[in-house]
Scaffold this motif. Structure first.
Motif, PDB file in Angstrom:
ATOM      1  N   HIS A  72       0.850  -1.196   0.000  1.00 58.69           N
ATOM      2  CA  HIS A  72       0.000   0.000   0.000  1.00 58.69           C
ATOM      3  C   HIS A  72       0.893   1.256   0.000  1.00 58.69           C
ATOM      4  N   GLU A  73       1.894   1.267   0.907  1.00 56.49           N
ATOM      5  CA  GLU A  73       2.795   2.426   1.002  1.00 56.49           C
ATOM      6  C   GLU A  73       3.657   2.560  -0.251  1.00 56.49           C
ATOM      7  N   HIS A  76       1.790   4.530  -2.802  1.00 54.91           N
ATOM      8  CA  HIS A  76       1.897   5.989  -2.619  1.00 54.91           C
ATOM      9  C   HIS A  76       3.266   6.483  -3.093  1.00 54.91           C
ATOM     10  N   ASN A 160      -9.302   3.168   4.755  1.00 55.64           N
ATOM     11  CA  ASN A 160      -8.416   4.205   4.227  1.00 55.64           C
ATOM     12  C   ASN A 160      -9.110   5.273   3.408  1.00 55.64           C
ATOM     13  N   ASP A 168      -5.985   8.439   3.790  1.00 55.08           N
ATOM     14  CA  ASP A 168      -5.937   8.748   2.360  1.00 55.08           C
ATOM     15  C   ASP A 168      -7.234   9.395   1.888  1.00 55.08           C
TER      16      ASP A 168
HETATM   17 ZN    ZN Z   1      -2.302   5.234   2.422  1.00 55.42          ZN
END
Ligand code: ZN
Length: 373
Positions: A72-73, A76, A160, A168
């Motif tokens: 997930h990170e 980003h 999220n 987010d």
């Molecule tokens: Zn995130």
């Protein structure tokens, strides 16, 4: 993969040149999740396994959950890098992960894509794991593993994109408001305001849950709500301070008079002639018309009194080449952020490479009080 340790963090090599670190709290999370899965979730969903299967499938599930949060990170971070943002590192800690992106996004489109990339990865993982679960229906152990990972990624994805500001979803919301209103600060305030309201709703829901008999779940929910509310609140405060600083540069808040001390001064002379009379905390040391160092009261305190006569200011000063210097045209808010980050109380100010003043916490404070009048 190179692994190194510092205080509470373990560094785990890097992805796309972005260093990965994780907090020791993650060991607790991994253990806790494995325990919940092995002792409670899997036994109630899938009866009659041997104990070793509950624990080994539980452990593998936890590790893959960890990898999911990491991906997930990475989502980003990769998009941020694409927009030429400097991603300092990806950090995993008790609440999940953080990609440390040093600058604020330059336009709504960037913010939207960087914020949406993480949840997009998480939802994609949910689809993949549910698909794998479907394909492995013949093997109950694999099915249990993939099904849980599909579910947890789905929950994580939904969590999220909720409109809480540090989440987010809050950033996506800010990007949309920013696009519409064309004002970053106003968009931040509005998005953070919605985040606060949302935080209060979560707290209230948690209390209701606790009253209804789900005490631990309710307390946990309230705690998450409180975390969301206070994060959004501090965002609003930061935004208010930013407004004061808007459009101001270092020159506006620096003090033009600063103490000069010749290099051949002893500490004893310095204390008698400069500190006691001039009431300043930082001085520039000068040798043959050249600025060579910064001397602060803090440096003097390290010298025992009986050595004051034999010690020269050059012995305890910090050479200018080793300290942080700020340009006169630098944005003021940035300069204060840098002082906070490096833990310094003052920075010499330069114009065309020459020292022209001193920026200190005191000078910034008195500048802010004049603004308010
Ligand atoms: Zn995130």
């Amino acid at each position: 993969m190179k692994t190194s340790f510092n205080k509470n963090q373990i560094s785990l090599g890097s992805i796309y040149g972005i260093p990965l670190t994780f907090d020791f709290s993650w060991f607790l999370i991994l253990f806790f999740l494995t325990w919940i899965l092995a002792a409670s979730y899997f036994p109630s969903e899938y009866k009659g396994w041997e104990k070793v299967y509950y624990w080994s499938i539980g452990a593998v599930t936890s590790i893959l959950f960890f990898v999911s949060v990491l991906l997930h990170e990475v989502g980003h971070a990769v998009v941020a890098k694409k927009y030429n943002h400097n991603v300092k590192k990806i950090k995993l800690f008790i609440f999940g992960g953080i990609s440390e992106i040093t600058e604020e996004p330059k336009n709504p489109k960037e913010e939207l894509f960087i914020s949406a990339a993480g949840p997009a990865v998480t939802f994609l993982l949910a689809i993949i794991f549910y698909g794998l679960a479907y394909l492995s229906k013949g093997n109950i152990y694999l099915y249990a593993l993939f099904h849980y990972l599909g579910l947890i990624n789905l929950i994580l994805g939904i969590f999220n994109i909720l409109p809480g500001f540090p989440l987010d979803g809050g950033r996506i919301l800010r990007a949309l408001i920013w696009q519409k209103k064309k004002d970053f600060n106003k968009a931040t305030q509005t998005a953070a305001g919605i985040g606060r309201v949302f935080g209060f709703i979560v707290i209230a829901f948690g209390f209701w849950e606790a009253m209804a008999g789900y005490f631990i779940d309710g307390i946990w929910m309230s705690f998450i709500g409180w975390f969301l509310e206070s994060a959004a609140f501090s965002q609003i405060q930061t935004g208010k301070i930013s407004k004061y600083f808007e459009g101001h540069i270092v020159e506006d808040a620096m003090s033009k008079s600063y103490g000069l001390v010749p290099a051949d001064t002893t500490i004893a002379e310095f204390i008698q002639n400069d500190i006691l009379i001039k009431h300043r905390r930082a001085f520039i040391v000068e040798e043959q018309g050249k600025n060579i160092g910064l001397l602060t009261i803090h440096d003097i305190k390290k010298v025992p009194q009986e050595k004051w006569e034999q010690t020269y200011v050059t012995d305890v000063m910090k050479p200018l080449s080793e300290i942080k210097i700020v340009d006169i045209n630098h944005p003021l808010e940035e300069a204060l952020k840098e002082m906070n980050r490096d833990g310094v109380n003052q920075m010499p100010v330069t114009e065309d490479g020459k020292i022209v003043g001193m920026l200190s916490r005191e000078s910034i404070l008195s500048f802010l009080t004049t603004l308010n009048k």
